[in-house]
Scaffold this motif. Structure first.
Motif, PDB file in Angstrom:
ATOM      1  N   LYS A 161      51.073  12.117  14.677  1.00 25.37           N
ATOM      2  CA  LYS A 161      49.905  11.282  14.385  1.00 25.37           C
ATOM      3  C   LYS A 161      48.648  11.952  14.919  1.00 25.37           C
ATOM      4  CE  LYS A 161      52.069   6.782  14.074  1.00 25.37           C
ATOM      5  NZ  LYS A 161      52.259   6.841  12.667  1.00 25.37           N
ATOM      6  N   GLY A 162      47.636  11.981  14.085  1.00 23.00           N
ATOM      7  CA  GLY A 162      46.363  12.571  14.483  1.00 23.00           C
ATOM      8  C   GLY A 162      46.325  14.082  14.406  1.00 23.00           C
ATOM      9  N   LYS A 163      47.465  14.729  14.122  1.00 22.21           N
ATOM     10  CA  LYS A 163      47.511  16.186  14.058  1.00 22.21           C
ATOM     11  C   LYS A 163      48.058  16.664  12.716  1.00 22.21           C
ATOM     12  CE  LYS A 163      48.322  16.954  18.987  1.00 22.21           C
ATOM     13  NZ  LYS A 163      49.212  17.572  19.967  1.00 22.21           N
ATOM     14  N   GLU A 164      47.968  15.809  11.704  1.00 19.78           N
ATOM     15  CA  GLU A 164      48.568  16.122  10.415  1.00 19.78           C
ATOM     16  C   GLU A 164      48.105  17.450   9.833  1.00 19.78           C
ATOM     17  OE1 GLU A 164      47.192  13.206  11.150  1.00 19.78           O
ATOM     18  OE2 GLU A 164      48.563  11.595  10.641  1.00 19.78           O
ATOM     19  N   THR A 165      46.860  17.810  10.093  1.00 18.28           N
ATOM     20  CA  THR A 165      46.326  19.036   9.487  1.00 18.28           C
ATOM     21  C   THR A 165      46.148  20.156  10.510  1.00 18.28           C
ATOM     22  OG1 THR A 165      44.072  18.239   9.784  1.00 18.28           O
ATOM     23  CG2 THR A 165      45.119  17.777   7.672  1.00 18.28           C
ATOM     24  N   GLU A 166      46.726  20.033  11.683  1.00 15.00           N
ATOM     25  CA  GLU A 166      46.533  21.038  12.726  1.00 15.00           C
ATOM     26  C   GLU A 166      47.530  22.196  12.661  1.00 15.00           C
ATOM     27  OE1 GLU A 166      46.001  19.646  16.672  1.00 15.00           O
ATOM     28  OE2 GLU A 166      44.480  18.199  16.089  1.00 15.00           O
ATOM     29  N   CYS A 167      48.434  22.171  11.706  1.00 13.01           N
ATOM     30  CA  CYS A 167      49.372  23.281  11.556  1.00 13.01           C
ATOM     31  C   CYS A 167      48.682  24.387  10.763  1.00 13.01           C
ATOM     32  CB  CYS A 167      50.643  22.833  10.839  1.00 13.01           C
ATOM     33  SG  CYS A 167      51.804  24.183  10.634  1.00 13.01           S
ATOM     34  N   THR A 168      47.986  25.259  11.483  1.00 10.19           N
ATOM     35  CA  THR A 168      47.196  26.298  10.814  1.00 10.19           C
ATOM     36  C   THR A 168      47.861  27.661  10.853  1.00 10.19           C
ATOM     37  OG1 THR A 168      45.968  26.642  12.858  1.00 10.19           O
ATOM     38  CG2 THR A 168      45.001  25.137  11.235  1.00 10.19           C
ATOM     39  N   GLU A 169      48.779  27.845  11.776  1.00 12.89           N
ATOM     40  CA  GLU A 169      49.419  29.152  11.919  1.00 12.89           C
ATOM     41  C   GLU A 169      50.835  29.085  11.379  1.00 12.89           C
ATOM     42  OE1 GLU A 169      49.484  32.650  15.314  1.00 12.89           O
ATOM     43  OE2 GLU A 169      49.101  30.587  15.905  1.00 12.89           O
ATOM     44  N   VAL A 170      51.083  29.806  10.298  1.00 11.32           N
ATOM     45  CA  VAL A 170      52.397  29.810   9.677  1.00 11.32           C
ATOM     46  C   VAL A 170      52.932  31.236   9.628  1.00 11.32           C
ATOM     47  CG1 VAL A 170      51.949  27.745   8.285  1.00 11.32           C
ATOM     48  CG2 VAL A 170      51.472  29.997   7.331  1.00 11.32           C
ATOM     49  N   GLY A 171      54.217  31.345   9.355  1.00 10.08           N
ATOM     50  CA  GLY A 171      54.851  32.661   9.266  1.00 10.08           C
ATOM     51  C   GLY A 171      55.958  32.806  10.295  1.00 10.08           C
ATOM     52  N   ILE A 172      56.303  34.042  10.595  1.00 14.61           N
ATOM     53  CA  ILE A 172      57.339  34.338  11.590  1.00 14.61           C
ATOM     54  C   ILE A 172      56.801  35.396  12.545  1.00 14.61           C
ATOM     55  CG2 ILE A 172      59.352  33.695  10.218  1.00 14.61           C
ATOM     56  CD1 ILE A 172      59.593  36.618   9.382  1.00 14.61           C
ATOM     57  N   THR A 173      57.371  35.433  13.722  1.00 10.27           N
ATOM     58  CA  THR A 173      56.978  36.445  14.704  1.00 10.27           C
ATOM     59  C   THR A 173      58.201  37.255  15.104  1.00 10.27           C
ATOM     60  OG1 THR A 173      57.330  34.891  16.521  1.00 10.27           O
ATOM     61  CG2 THR A 173      55.089  35.054  15.641  1.00 10.27           C
ATOM     62  N   GLY A 174      57.964  38.410  15.663  1.00 10.43           N
ATOM     63  CA  GLY A 174      59.051  39.222  16.185  1.00 10.43           C
ATOM     64  C   GLY A 174      59.658  40.180  15.180  1.00 10.43           C
ATOM     65  N   THR A 175      59.287  40.073  13.924  1.00 13.46           N
ATOM     66  CA  THR A 175      59.796  40.965  12.896  1.00 13.46           C
ATOM     67  C   THR A 175      58.781  41.033  11.766  1.00 13.46           C
ATOM     68  OG1 THR A 175      61.692  41.471  11.483  1.00 13.46           O
ATOM     69  CG2 THR A 175      61.084  39.155  11.679  1.00 13.46           C
ATOM     70  N   GLU A 176      58.827  42.071  11.001  1.00 10.39           N
ATOM     71  CA  GLU A 176      57.882  42.249   9.896  1.00 10.39           C
ATOM     72  C   GLU A 176      58.647  42.381   8.588  1.00 10.39           C
ATOM     73  OE1 GLU A 176      54.246  41.934   8.596  1.00 10.39           O
ATOM     74  OE2 GLU A 176      54.559  42.102  10.746  1.00 10.39           O
ATOM     75  N   VAL A 177      58.524  41.371   7.736  1.00  8.52           N
ATOM     76  CA  VAL A 177      59.142  41.416   6.419  1.00  8.52           C
ATOM     77  C   VAL A 177      58.220  42.226   5.509  1.00  8.52           C
ATOM     78  CG1 VAL A 177      59.881  40.047   4.423  1.00  8.52           C
ATOM     79  CG2 VAL A 177      60.283  39.189   6.740  1.00  8.52           C
ATOM     80  N   PRO A 178      58.756  43.201   4.781  1.00  7.31           N
ATOM     81  CA  PRO A 178      57.909  44.021   3.900  1.00  7.31           C
ATOM     82  C   PRO A 178      57.154  43.168   2.877  1.00  7.31           C
ATOM     83  CG  PRO A 178      60.113  44.953   4.062  1.00  7.31           C
ATOM     84  CD  PRO A 178      60.165  43.607   4.724  1.00  7.31           C
ATOM     85  N   SER A 179      56.002  43.651   2.450  1.00  4.07           N
ATOM     86  CA  SER A 179      55.203  42.902   1.474  1.00  4.07           C
ATOM     87  C   SER A 179      55.599  43.223   0.034  1.00  4.07           C
ATOM     88  CB  SER A 179      53.709  43.182   1.680  1.00  4.07           C
ATOM     89  OG  SER A 179      53.471  44.568   1.549  1.00  4.07           O
ATOM     90  N   ASP A 180      56.304  44.337  -0.163  1.00  2.00           N
ATOM     91  CA  ASP A 180      56.701  44.697  -1.526  1.00  2.00           C
ATOM     92  C   ASP A 180      58.050  44.067  -1.879  1.00  2.00           C
ATOM     93  OD1 ASP A 180      58.871  47.313  -1.389  1.00  2.00           O
ATOM     94  OD2 ASP A 180      57.742  46.801   0.422  1.00  2.00           O
ATOM     95  N   TYR A 181      58.262  43.861  -3.172  1.00  2.00           N
ATOM     96  CA  TYR A 181      59.454  43.164  -3.659  1.00  2.00           C
ATOM     97  C   TYR A 181      60.753  43.888  -3.277  1.00  2.00           C
ATOM     98  CZ  TYR A 181      62.741  40.863  -6.772  1.00  2.00           C
ATOM     99  OH  TYR A 181      63.823  40.182  -7.262  1.00  2.00           O
ATOM    100  N   VAL A 182      60.812  45.197  -3.498  1.00  2.66           N
ATOM    101  CA  VAL A 182      62.035  45.955  -3.193  1.00  2.66           C
ATOM    102  C   VAL A 182      62.334  45.887  -1.696  1.00  2.66           C
ATOM    103  CG1 VAL A 182      63.100  48.251  -3.205  1.00  2.66           C
ATOM    104  CG2 VAL A 182      61.806  47.466  -5.196  1.00  2.66           C
TER     105      VAL A 182
END
Length: 195
Positions: A161-182
């Motif tokens: 309650k009161g923080k519905e829009t406070e989730c501004t940071e999304v994603g994962i940490t500790g690893t880097e998923v490649p940006s290309d499809y392959v």
């Protein structure tokens, strides 16, 4: 419907109103989708595939399609197949796919929608953003693909309650998923040291 005729199965409410059929389809498939999604977050081998979907650092509508094919097969296609086994009508399946498609795109969008009551029925953007939060412990919530009913039922619903829009940071940490499809397709199969 051919499968049901061969197996002589008649479990789908084919003679009901189309909205009753749609509701049945959503509740039925969502039950399996919910649990398979939740398991994918807790089983290391399945998480490697699902991690591709969680890796974007911003929420936007096309994130819905950023998934490994094996993750899609496991979490979404298998539950859909159950509808065929039950004998879903083509009209109902078409409506079902429209509803799930619209909600899937909306929930991954970065729109600031005031969804109030709908937060207790559907997996809205506000709920789904918390599911994608960078805080991995906090992200163990709101597993519903279209409906949020099983999160409410099994205690994984989260919308502070009161923080519905406070989730501004999304994603994962500790690893880097490649940006290309392959690279994304290869990512789950890479040998990575456990952290």
């Amino acid at each position: 419907a051919y499968i049901t005729e061969v197996l002589n199965i008649n479990l789908f409410p084919r003679n009901s109103n189309i909205f009753i059929q749609l509701t049945f389809s959503l509740l039925f498939v969502e039950f399996f989708s919910y649990w398979l999604h939740r398991i994918a977050h807790h089983q290391k081998i399945l998480w490697k595939f699902h991690e591709v979907h969680h890796s974007p650092k911003i929420m936007w509508v096309l994130n819905v399609s950023r998934s490994h094919p094996l993750d899609i097969l496991y979490r979404l296609v298998l539950p859909y197949m159950l509808l065929f086994i039950l004998g879903v009508k083509n009209e109902t399946l078409g409506l079902y796919l429209v509803v799930t498609g619209v909600i899937s795109f909306l929930q991954h969008s970065n729109l600031e929608l005031n969804t109030r009551f709908f937060n207790y029925v559907f997996a809205t953007p506000r709920l789904h953003h918390w599911h994608h939060t960078v805080d991995i412990d906090r992200a163990q919530c709101n597993f519903g693909h279209v409906l949020i009913v099983y999160d409410l039922l099994f205690g994984t619903y989260y919308l502070p309650k009161g923080k519905e829009t406070e989730c501004t940071e999304v994603g994962i940490t500790g690893t880097e998923v490649p940006s290309d499809y392959v690279g994304q397709m290869r990512y789950p199969f890479k040998n990575r040291k456990a952290s």
